[in-house]
Design a protein around this motif. Structure first.
Motif, PDB file in Angstrom:
ATOM      1  N   LEU A 250       0.838  -1.209   0.000  1.00 45.85           N
ATOM      2  CA  LEU A 250       0.000   0.000   0.000  1.00 45.85           C
ATOM      3  C   LEU A 250       0.872   1.259   0.000  1.00 45.85           C
ATOM      4  CD1 LEU A 250      -2.857  -0.832   2.547  1.00 45.85           C
ATOM      5  CD2 LEU A 250      -2.994  -0.760   0.060  1.00 45.85           C
ATOM      6  N   THR A 251       1.979   1.217   0.719  1.00 47.03           N
ATOM      7  CA  THR A 251       2.883   2.369   0.749  1.00 47.03           C
ATOM      8  C   THR A 251       3.495   2.586  -0.626  1.00 47.03           C
ATOM      9  OG1 THR A 251       3.292   2.167   3.112  1.00 47.03           O
ATOM     10  CG2 THR A 251       4.973   3.307   1.820  1.00 47.03           C
ATOM     11  N   ASN A 252       3.852   1.514  -1.313  1.00 49.26           N
ATOM     12  CA  ASN A 252       4.366   1.635  -2.674  1.00 49.26           C
ATOM     13  C   ASN A 252       3.317   2.266  -3.587  1.00 49.26           C
ATOM     14  OD1 ASN A 252       6.270   1.189  -4.824  1.00 49.26           O
ATOM     15  ND2 ASN A 252       4.960  -0.502  -5.480  1.00 49.26           N
ATOM     16  N   GLU A 253       2.083   1.806  -3.479  1.00 55.45           N
ATOM     17  CA  GLU A 253       0.984   2.362  -4.279  1.00 55.45           C
ATOM     18  C   GLU A 253       0.768   3.845  -3.954  1.00 55.45           C
ATOM     19  OE1 GLU A 253      -2.070   1.363  -7.135  1.00 55.45           O
ATOM     20  OE2 GLU A 253      -1.052  -0.200  -6.004  1.00 55.45           O
ATOM     21  N   ALA A 254       0.830   4.180  -2.658  1.00 55.32           N
ATOM     22  CA  ALA A 254       0.653   5.573  -2.229  1.00 55.32           C
ATOM     23  C   ALA A 254       1.796   6.453  -2.739  1.00 55.32           C
ATOM     24  CB  ALA A 254       0.550   5.647  -0.706  1.00 55.32           C
ATOM     25  N   MET A 255       3.015   5.934  -2.701  1.00 57.10           N
ATOM     26  CA  MET A 255       4.159   6.703  -3.199  1.00 57.10           C
ATOM     27  C   MET A 255       4.035   6.945  -4.702  1.00 57.10           C
ATOM     28  SD  MET A 255       6.165   7.606  -0.739  1.00 57.10           S
ATOM     29  CE  MET A 255       7.604   8.098  -1.662  1.00 57.10           C
ATOM     30  N   GLN A 256       3.607   5.935  -5.449  1.00 59.23           N
ATOM     31  CA  GLN A 256       3.426   6.101  -6.892  1.00 59.23           C
ATOM     32  C   GLN A 256       2.356   7.145  -7.193  1.00 59.23           C
ATOM     33  OE1 GLN A 256       2.673   2.243  -8.583  1.00 59.23           O
ATOM     34  NE2 GLN A 256       4.775   1.564  -8.316  1.00 59.23           N
ATOM     35  N   ALA A 257       1.244   7.099  -6.464  1.00 58.16           N
ATOM     36  CA  ALA A 257       0.162   8.061  -6.686  1.00 58.16           C
ATOM     37  C   ALA A 257       0.623   9.480  -6.334  1.00 58.16           C
ATOM     38  CB  ALA A 257      -1.062   7.671  -5.862  1.00 58.16           C
ATOM     39  N   ALA A 258       1.362   9.624  -5.238  1.00 54.84           N
ATOM     40  CA  ALA A 258       1.871  10.951  -4.858  1.00 54.84           C
ATOM     41  C   ALA A 258       2.833  11.478  -5.918  1.00 54.84           C
ATOM     42  CB  ALA A 258       2.549  10.877  -3.489  1.00 54.84           C
ATOM     43  N   ARG A 259       3.704  10.599  -6.454  1.00 61.11           N
ATOM     44  CA  ARG A 259       4.636  11.011  -7.514  1.00 61.11           C
ATOM     45  C   ARG A 259       3.891  11.429  -8.780  1.00 61.11           C
ATOM     46  NH1 ARG A 259       7.483   6.164  -6.413  1.00 61.11           N
ATOM     47  NH2 ARG A 259       8.870   6.568  -4.668  1.00 61.11           N
TER      48      ARG A 259
END
Length: 160
Positions: free
Chosen positions: A69-78
């Protein structure tokens, strides 16, 4: 003699509890570090700690910081940082798997994790996501972009 040793050990334990934990290398907790500063690194654990303390204060169980989920959140923020777009009030584009039972909430403009957390408490949608009693896992992302309108872009994902 044995009594003196016991008293000394008890005093040492007592005084050890009075000392402060050593500060981080910068002396500032990670959730107070500005993410719009050069070479800044986002620490999702620090922000998760703030959220979990808030949940505990409200009688809720802690959320596990989920790497996927953190990876997904980081991608969305980027993605939001790269597009330099306002994200308030919009829903992010997440993978089909990510949307199953998950709540994703974007935000932007907060320079530190502490500012983001404070703003999230004041936002009905973000506050509801942080205090979701069904949530068990969390993903957190932040991405900074110099010379952009908002500076730092955030993503909160909670999941059962």
């Amino acid at each position: 003699m044995i009594r003196s040793v016991v008293v000394c050990v008890a005093c040492a334990i007592l005084f050890a509890g009075c000392t402060k934990a050593p500060p981080s290398s910068s002396g500032t907790p990670s959730f107070y570090q500005r993410l719009d500063a050069p070479k800044a690194v986002f620490d999702p654990n620090g922000l998760a700690g703030l959220i979990n303390a808030y949940r505990a204060k409200n009688g809720l169980a802690a959320l596990a910081l989920d790497p996927a989920l953190t990876n997904e959140a980081m991608q969305a923020a980027r993605q939001d940082a790269d597009a330099d777009r306002s994200v308030h009030g919009t829903m992010p584009t997440l993978s089909r798997a990510a949307m199953q039972g998950r709540v994703a909430r974007p935000s932007a403009g907060y320079r530190t994790a502490a500012e983001a957390f404070s703003g999230w408490r004041d936002s009905p949608g973000l506050n509801a996501a942080m205090l979701d009693p069904q949530a068990r896992r969390i993903g957190l992302g932040a991405a900074a972009k110099a010379q952009s309108k908002y500076g730092v872009y955030w993503m909160l994902i909670v999941s059962p």
